[in-house]
Design an enzyme around this catalytic site. Structure first.
Site, PDB file in Angstrom:
ATOM      1  CD  GLU A  90      -2.337  -1.281   2.809  1.00  0.00           C
ATOM      2  OE1 GLU A  90      -2.673  -0.243   3.401  1.00  0.00           O
ATOM      3  OE2 GLU A  90      -2.416  -2.411   3.316  1.00  0.00           O
ATOM      4  CB  CYS A 331       0.680   1.203   7.511  1.00  0.00           C
ATOM      5  SG  CYS A 331       1.071   0.916   9.231  1.00  0.00           S
TER       6      CYS A 331
END
Length: 353
Positions: A90, A331
């Protein structure tokens, strides 16, 4: 085959010389790549025989954009990126008045085991290469067709657990021939791998070091961060002081506030005493709640009180502005959510029977 994004200019020049080409061709090739030209055939000043050599020996490795999620609250964009080996990472694009900032990953997953973090739930899969770290900026920059001016190594993974690739990334990303992002616009976040903090300090880079502290005592830190069983707070602060002395750069201490765990007034007073006199700044982070644990974010009042107490101890404090809360922008959350969705769909379609 070699990923050209893994090469510094000097390394590519050396390859050219070793393969019977003029060293300056390395500069030309990287100039094309960082201008956005990824196909060797489109590099107009490169001779055809060299183009053929490039095709036989190199590729420009960019991840595929799997999904893009844009926050309706603040315009933050989260990118789910896929590599050819099937692994997902990501990156998060945040837009500010001073420019575009990107939060990037340094590993697939994470081995550190911090209790409140989604990216570490299934452990570390592998390190990202230098080029894979760099490619996150390039692919997002291409997507938005705007320059990214600030980089935060605070996505999935522990940067200092991938030390060599990260150091090489810092060299390339800040180089004039590459993305030319100044080191003062780069922040590296670590949970505190002490020997690597010393190594990083000796590089005397101009980056900002952010240390994930999250507690004032070793016992409390051990409850939420397994790394605390390897390195004590005293060892970490000693390494941080060394870093400050070597670089003359202020350190940021990150402190994720968890309700009834580390957000009390006594916690704040103890933290203030611990950090008093250091060239530092504390960034308070309301914890991101995830379904895999029971940790809850602190109340607005608790956060304000904590901040005020630190200020009374002479500590510079900010509270992180939450961005992308409606798109799982913390995250590890998006990657894990996507993998879980794919597994459920696979089971429903009989692929895992």
């Amino acid at each position: 085959m070699n990923n050209l994004l893994d090469f510094t200019l000097e390394e590519l020049k050396a390859w050219m010389k070793e393969n019977g080409e003029s060293a300056f061709r390395g500069q030309q090739i990287l100039s094309w790549i960082y201008k956005g030209v990824k196909e060797f055939d489109n590099m107009k000043n490169i001779p055809k025989p060299l183009v053929q050599k490039l095709k036989e020996n190199f590729f420009v490795g960019l991840p595929k954009i799997i999904e893009v999620y844009k926050s309706n609250i603040d315009g933050t964009e989260k990118f789910l990126l896929g590599f050819k080996d099937g692994n997902l990472i990501e990156s998060v694009l945040m837009r500010y008045k001073h420019g575009n900032s990107i939060c990037i990953s340094t590993q697939v997953g994470c081995a550190m085991g911090c209790k409140f973090c989604a990216s570490t739930i299934e452990g570390k899969v592998r390190n990202l290469t230098t080029g894979e770290i760099l490619s996150q900026i390039m692919v997002v920059q291409d997507y938005i067709n705007e320059r990214i001016s600030n980089v935060v190594l605070m996505g999935s993974g522990e940067p200092l657990d991938n030390y060599n690739n990260v150091i090489k990334f810092l060299e390339i990303v800040s180089a004039e021939y590459a993305l030319n992002i100044g080191q003062r616009h780069i922040t590296l976040s670590t949970c505190g791998i002490v020997p690597k903090i010393y190594e990083l300090a000796d590089k005397e880079l101009s980056i900002t070091l952010a240390l994930s502290l999250h507690a004032f005592s070793n016992d409390k830190r051990k409850e939420i961060m397994p790394i605390a069983n390897r390195y004590s707070i005293e060892e970490i602060l000693e390494a941080c002081r060394y870093y400050i002395n070597k670089t003359n750069r202020r350190i940021t201490f990150e402190y994720a506030l968890v309700k009834d765990v580390n957000d009390g007034r006594e916690d704040a007073k103890a933290l203030g005493k611990l950090l008093k006199g250091m060239l530092c700044h504390v960034n308070l982070i309301p914890v991101n709640e995830i379904k895999e644990n029971t940790y809850k974010r602190s109340s607005k009042k608790a956060i304000e009180d904590f901040s005020e107490i630190l200020k009374n101890h002479g500590i510079e404090v900010t509270t992180r502005r939450e961005m992308g809360s409606d798109i799982n922008a913390a995250c590890g959350q998006l990657r894990r959510s996507y993998i879980n969705t794919q597994e459920i769909e696979g089971e429903q379609n009989g692929r895992f029977s």
